[in-house]
Design a protein around this motif. Structure first.
Motif, mmCIF file in Angstrom:
data_model
loop_
_atom_site.group_PDB
_atom_site.id
_atom_site.type_symbol
_atom_site.label_atom_id
_atom_site.label_comp_id
_atom_site.label_asym_id
_atom_site.label_seq_id
_atom_site.Cartn_x
_atom_site.Cartn_y
_atom_site.Cartn_z
ATOM 1 N N ARG A 284 0.841 -1.201 0.000
ATOM 2 C CA ARG A 284 0.000 0.000 0.000
ATOM 3 C C ARG A 284 0.883 1.261 0.000
ATOM 4 O O ARG A 284 0.664 2.194 -0.773
ATOM 5 C CB ARG A 284 -0.903 -0.003 1.238
ATOM 6 C CG ARG A 284 -1.979 1.078 1.222
ATOM 7 C CD ARG A 284 -2.567 1.258 2.613
ATOM 8 N NE ARG A 284 -3.210 0.075 3.139
ATOM 9 C CZ ARG A 284 -4.523 -0.151 3.065
ATOM 10 N NH1 ARG A 284 -5.312 0.714 2.478
ATOM 11 N NH2 ARG A 284 -5.048 -1.238 3.582
ATOM 12 N N GLU B 92 -1.061 9.748 -3.364
ATOM 13 C CA GLU B 92 -2.183 10.470 -2.768
ATOM 14 C C GLU B 92 -1.759 11.784 -2.135
ATOM 15 O O GLU B 92 -0.646 11.925 -1.643
ATOM 16 C CB GLU B 92 -2.845 9.608 -1.678
ATOM 17 C CG GLU B 92 -3.472 8.342 -2.214
ATOM 18 C CD GLU B 92 -4.001 7.490 -1.086
ATOM 19 O OE1 GLU B 92 -4.506 8.062 -0.110
ATOM 20 O OE2 GLU B 92 -3.913 6.263 -1.189
ATOM 21 N N ARG C 207 -12.228 9.349 -2.506
ATOM 22 C CA ARG C 207 -12.704 10.367 -3.450
ATOM 23 C C ARG C 207 -14.067 9.971 -4.004
ATOM 24 O O ARG C 207 -14.303 8.796 -4.280
ATOM 25 C CB ARG C 207 -11.715 10.512 -4.617
ATOM 26 C CG ARG C 207 -10.307 10.859 -4.185
ATOM 27 C CD ARG C 207 -9.354 10.847 -5.367
ATOM 28 N NE ARG C 207 -9.357 9.563 -6.056
ATOM 29 C CZ ARG C 207 -8.480 9.228 -7.005
ATOM 30 N NH1 ARG C 207 -7.552 10.085 -7.386
ATOM 31 N NH2 ARG C 207 -8.535 8.040 -7.585
ATOM 32 N N VAL D 280 0.420 2.759 -3.459
ATOM 33 C CA VAL D 280 -0.865 3.446 -3.330
ATOM 34 C C VAL D 280 -0.697 4.845 -2.746
ATOM 35 O O VAL D 280 -0.924 5.842 -3.408
ATOM 36 C CB VAL D 280 -1.849 2.640 -2.444
ATOM 37 C CG1 VAL D 280 -3.177 3.358 -2.360
ATOM 38 C CG2 VAL D 280 -2.047 1.252 -3.034
ATOM 39 N N THR D 281 -0.245 4.905 -1.501
ATOM 40 C CA THR D 281 -0.259 6.190 -0.802
ATOM 41 C C THR D 281 0.703 7.210 -1.388
ATOM 42 O O THR D 281 0.522 8.400 -1.198
ATOM 43 C CB THR D 281 0.071 5.992 0.695
ATOM 44 O OG1 THR D 281 1.328 5.318 0.792
ATOM 45 C CG2 THR D 281 -0.987 5.184 1.370
ATOM 46 N N THR E 131 -4.833 7.432 3.354
ATOM 47 C CA THR E 131 -5.752 6.534 2.658
ATOM 48 C C THR E 131 -6.967 6.270 3.531
ATOM 49 O O THR E 131 -6.822 5.946 4.705
ATOM 50 C CB THR E 131 -5.070 5.179 2.345
ATOM 51 O OG1 THR E 131 -3.939 5.436 1.533
ATOM 52 C CG2 THR E 131 -6.007 4.251 1.612
ATOM 53 N N GLN E 132 -8.148 6.392 2.959
ATOM 54 C CA GLN E 132 -9.362 6.042 3.705
ATOM 55 C C GLN E 132 -9.553 4.533 3.587
ATOM 56 O O GLN E 132 -9.608 4.002 2.485
ATOM 57 C CB GLN E 132 -10.576 6.761 3.121
ATOM 58 C CG GLN E 132 -11.843 6.456 3.908
ATOM 59 C CD GLN E 132 -12.974 7.376 3.510
ATOM 60 O OE1 GLN E 132 -12.749 8.471 3.041
ATOM 61 N NE2 GLN E 132 -14.200 6.918 3.706
ATOM 62 N N TYR F 245 -8.272 -2.143 -1.716
ATOM 63 C CA TYR F 245 -7.585 -1.050 -2.413
ATOM 64 C C TYR F 245 -6.934 -1.591 -3.677
ATOM 65 O O TYR F 245 -6.847 -2.802 -3.885
ATOM 66 C CB TYR F 245 -6.555 -0.370 -1.506
ATOM 67 C CG TYR F 245 -5.401 -1.243 -1.069
ATOM 68 C CD1 TYR F 245 -4.253 -1.360 -1.864
ATOM 69 C CD2 TYR F 245 -5.429 -1.928 0.139
ATOM 70 C CE1 TYR F 245 -3.189 -2.145 -1.471
ATOM 71 C CE2 TYR F 245 -4.370 -2.710 0.541
ATOM 72 C CZ TYR F 245 -3.238 -2.824 -0.268
ATOM 73 O OH TYR F 245 -2.194 -3.595 0.122
ATOM 74 N N ASP G 16 -14.163 5.949 -3.911
ATOM 75 C CA ASP G 16 -13.169 4.924 -4.222
ATOM 76 C C ASP G 16 -12.310 4.646 -2.997
ATOM 77 O O ASP G 16 -12.537 5.198 -1.916
ATOM 78 C CB ASP G 16 -12.320 5.329 -5.437
ATOM 79 C CG ASP G 16 -11.419 6.534 -5.153
ATOM 80 O OD1 ASP G 16 -11.371 6.992 -3.991
ATOM 81 O OD2 ASP G 16 -10.772 7.011 -6.096
ATOM 82 N N TYR G 17 -11.281 3.782 -3.166
ATOM 83 C CA TYR G 17 -10.478 3.377 -2.019
ATOM 84 C C TYR G 17 -9.619 4.509 -1.455
ATOM 85 O O TYR G 17 -9.030 4.376 -0.390
ATOM 86 C CB TYR G 17 -9.586 2.183 -2.402
ATOM 87 C CG TYR G 17 -8.616 2.470 -3.524
ATOM 88 C CD1 TYR G 17 -7.315 2.869 -3.252
ATOM 89 C CD2 TYR G 17 -9.007 2.352 -4.848
ATOM 90 C CE1 TYR G 17 -6.426 3.147 -4.270
ATOM 91 C CE2 TYR G 17 -8.129 2.623 -5.879
ATOM 92 C CZ TYR G 17 -6.827 3.024 -5.578
ATOM 93 O OH TYR G 17 -5.950 3.303 -6.597
ATOM 94 N N LYS G 18 -9.540 5.643 -2.195
ATOM 95 C CA LYS G 18 -8.805 6.800 -1.684
ATOM 96 C C LYS G 18 -9.742 7.803 -1.008
ATOM 97 O O LYS G 18 -9.332 8.878 -0.589
ATOM 98 C CB LYS G 18 -8.064 7.488 -2.829
ATOM 99 C CG LYS G 18 -6.975 6.627 -3.461
ATOM 100 C CD LYS G 18 -6.289 7.372 -4.589
ATOM 101 C CE LYS G 18 -5.240 6.493 -5.262
ATOM 102 N NZ LYS G 18 -4.582 7.186 -6.387
#
Length: 694
Positions: free
Chosen positions: A218, A226, A421, A222-223, A231-232, A237, A417-419
């Protein structure tokens, strides 16, 4: 001629034991059980009867005769059942007086307006009378004559309705609850399918680094993209490598993975099995392997913690071969990737291997169709109402669309979404948080987008089906029902989960059970391990429609409650041959248990006291159910049974007690056993007689 036993004669006639025994009853031939010997006269009588049945002119007559007898038997059974019920309530006299009403009208012939009707698992008296075209008052009187006290709005079960219908010369058929046609998935054409991101679940033994690995992926993939790096968390994800995406289900391990599959939702494409390089294959690793195999999901092994000084990846590979996973560099087909979640080494290679396996699997979906997928998790949020994390598997989910999730209707009010948003649409393999459902669905429920009117109707239908299914048996296989299911051609495999106190016993029991396989049914050991029966074992048995056999171990509280909820058959034994005898008897239609064990409660030993002349007394806290002074008791230490026996004394403070309920403390002394230790679990149980018909 040598006398034949009932079950031997049944085999000779190519009938089931129960079928032959019913025939013996119809022919008024005396016998006691399937082991009874039959005289030459009885054997000839059965053979003559079967020959007559082969003659066309007699078939219908015999069938009608048997049906009349069957109806009469059911009627007598119902009357006996209700008479007994009334006697227990002290109403025998009143019932007899009520019965006088219908008898006085016996000569009055009331005819139904139909010859055949179809009903569900239950029906109200008023509704049933309408179907027959008969006055409800007459139907009520007829029921009273059968010993059933009912009013217009009371529900009667299907069996009672069949007996009642026979009284009026009407055949009552029971319709099976059907899955609404609208829930059937749309068949996609091959040319409509395009590649979608693979969905990956990470599994493995506790402390082997599942969470660390997920966090490392992640953080790396991922992060970093961002704003603010926050990350929410929504339970899933997506990571990105070489311009391609991978969806990770951030589940608490294989329990959730299996729970989803148990509900028929195959959400995972690939499983990553995390094994610590310094620890090797552990019990939960084996569980994870068996879960993945049962699901038919390809496994990629991540050998984690290679940064540790005592890491030994080759030892891990060697141990994996014992469970059917042979590494590619050892000539097998399992991809093994050395990684370090702490140092973030090997992560890109692992993700590349995931994409490679996905490519070989040809994971595709049609994005241009109504969305369909599964609910990953759901909760009731105080500010936002029902909130569900959903994974789209097919089609594209859009804001404003109506959908059905399990038995819940909803309209997508908003999606994140997984972020975290807000988004307006989500395609295949995209995890989203959805607002706008009427209630909270269950994790693992399938959702599908459809027309609003149809969606509301389908949700209502599914709720009705669920209610009807609750009235029926679950459909889970049990040893008691195995032979009938085999005879009906329904069971081809008997899936078994084995748990035992030592590995040697587990292996011996597993090998012996597998040797019981026949042409009709194969015994399939889907998982075996050492230790107490856990909730995970129950979930695996649920997903595989199997049973659990424990040797010298017991289910814990969570496992027992899960087994009751899912109606999973758990059999525990202290002697191996008894387990083999039961399974073998079930497979040959001879299983006839007379008693059923009922667990009354459990207590935890908090302290022990030496009492002169009385021995060791356990100071206990009742954690579940109740303790009674007449109960049997078993002592469980670390999931293993160390003693079974009777209660010598049960006390509350200084007074003797008949029973102590959950949440209270008590002192317990055991007959001829003093080796009780702190933290032991005392399980209290009794036996109830079970009347069975073969």
């Amino acid at each position: 001629m040598t006398k034949k036993r009932v079950y031997e004669f049944a085999k000779e006639l190519k009938l089931g034991s129960k079928q032959l025994m019913k025939l013996l009853n119809d022919l008024d031939i005396d016998y006691k059980s399937h082991m009874s010997s039959l005289s030459d006269e009885a054997v000839n009588k059965v053979k003559d009867h079967l020959k007559k049945l082969e003659q066309p002119q007699d078939k219908q007559k015999e069938a009608n005769s048997n049906k009349v007898k069957s109806d009469e038997e059911k009627k007598k059974k119902l009357q006996k059942k209700n008479k007994s019920k009334d006697q227990r309530k002290g109403k025998t006299k009143g019932t007899q007086q009520n019965n006088a009403g219908p008898r006085s009208r016996k000569n009055e012939i009331v005819k139904a307006k139909v010859e055949e009707i179809e009903i569900g698992e239950s029906i109200s008296v008023q509704e049933y009378a309408k179907l027959l075209g008969i006055e409800a008052t007459d139907v009520i009187k007829k029921l009273i004559g059968l010993g059933v006290m009912a009013t217009l709005n009371n529900e009667i079960d299907a069996e009672t309705a069949q007996i009642l219908g026979a009284e009026y010369g009407v055949e009552t058929k029971i319709k099976e609850p059907e899955k609404p046609e609208e829930l059937e998935d749309i068949e996609d054409k091959p040319e409509e399918l395009i590649e979608r991101p693979p969905v990956v679940t990470v599994m493995g033994h506790v402390d082997h680094g599942k969470t660390s690995l997920l966090d490392a992926i992640r953080e790396e993939n991922v992060t970093a993209t961002e704003a603010g790096g926050i990350t929410q968390h929504i339970g899933a994800y997506q990571a990105q490598i070489n311009g391609r995406k991978i969806t990770f289900l951030d589940t608490p391990g294989h329990e959730a993975f299996t729970a989803m599959r148990a509900r028929g939702a195959q959400a995972t494409d690939i499983a990553i099995l995390v094994v610590a390089a310094d620890d090797g294959v552990m019990p939960q690793t084996v569980e994870a392997i068996n879960h993945a195999k049962a699901a038919g999901v390809p496994v990629i092994v991540a050998i984690n913690k290679i940064d540790k000084p005592d890491s030994n990846p080759d030892r891990v590979k060697q141990e994996l071969t014992e469970h059917g996973l042979v590494s590619e560099d050892w000539g097998g087909e399992t991809i093994c990737v050395p990684v370090s979640a702490i140092r973030k080494e090997g992560l890109d290679t692992l993700l590349e291997m995931v994409l490679l396996v996905a490519e070989m699997q040809e994971i595709k979906a049609n994005p241009d169709r109504p969305a369909r997928g599964i609910v990953i998790e759901a909760e009731l949020d105080k500010g936002r109402g029902p909130v569900a994390t959903m994974l789209v598997l097919k089609g594209t989910l859009k804001v404003g669309q109506p959908l059905v999730a399990g038995s819940i209707f909803g309209k997508v009010r908003a999606m994140m979404d997984y972020k975290g948003r807000r988004i307006k649409s989500a395609g295949p393999s995209v995890p989203v948080e959805v607002l706008g459902l009427s209630d909270v669905p269950n994790a693992g429920d399938v959702f599908q987008v459809m027309d609003e009117k149809k969606a509301r109707a389908v949700a209502g239908e599914i709720q009705t089906v669920k209610r009807e299914e609750e009235l029926r048996r679950s459909g889970k296989i049990s040893l008691d029902e195995l032979f009938n299911s085999m005879q009906a051609g329904e069971i081809k495999e008997l899936n078994i989960v084995i748990k035992g106190d030592v590995q040697g016993s587990v292996e011996a029991l597993g090998q012996s059970l597998e040797r019981l396989s026949t042409d009709e049914v194969k015994v399939n050991i889907i998982h075996s391990g050492v230790g107490g029966i856990s909730e995970t074992d129950v979930m695996l048995a649920t997903a595989s429609n199997g049973i659990i056999i424990g040797f010298n171990v017991r289910p814990d509280n969570n496992a027992r409650k899960a087994a009751e909820k899912e109606e999973i058959d758990i059999h525990v034994y202290r002697v191996i041959y008894e387990a083999l005898d039961d399974v073998k008897a079930a497979m040959t239609g001879l299983l006839d248990p007379e008693f059923k064990e009922v667990v009354l409660g459990q207590a935890k030993v908090r302290a022990t006291f030496k009492v002169p002349k009385a021995g060791t007394i356990a100071g206990c806290y009742v954690t579940d159910g109740k303790v009674t002074n007449s109960a049997k008791v078993r002592v469980i230490r670390n999931g293993v049974v160390v003693h079974e026996g009777a209660i010598d004394s049960l006390r509350r403070f200084k007074d003797d007690a008949k029973e102590v309920m959950q949440g209270y403390e008590c002192g317990v002394g055991l007959e001829n056993y003093n080796d009780i230790k702190d933290e032991d679990i005392l399980e209290f149980y009794t036996f109830v007689e079970v009347q069975r018909e073969l």
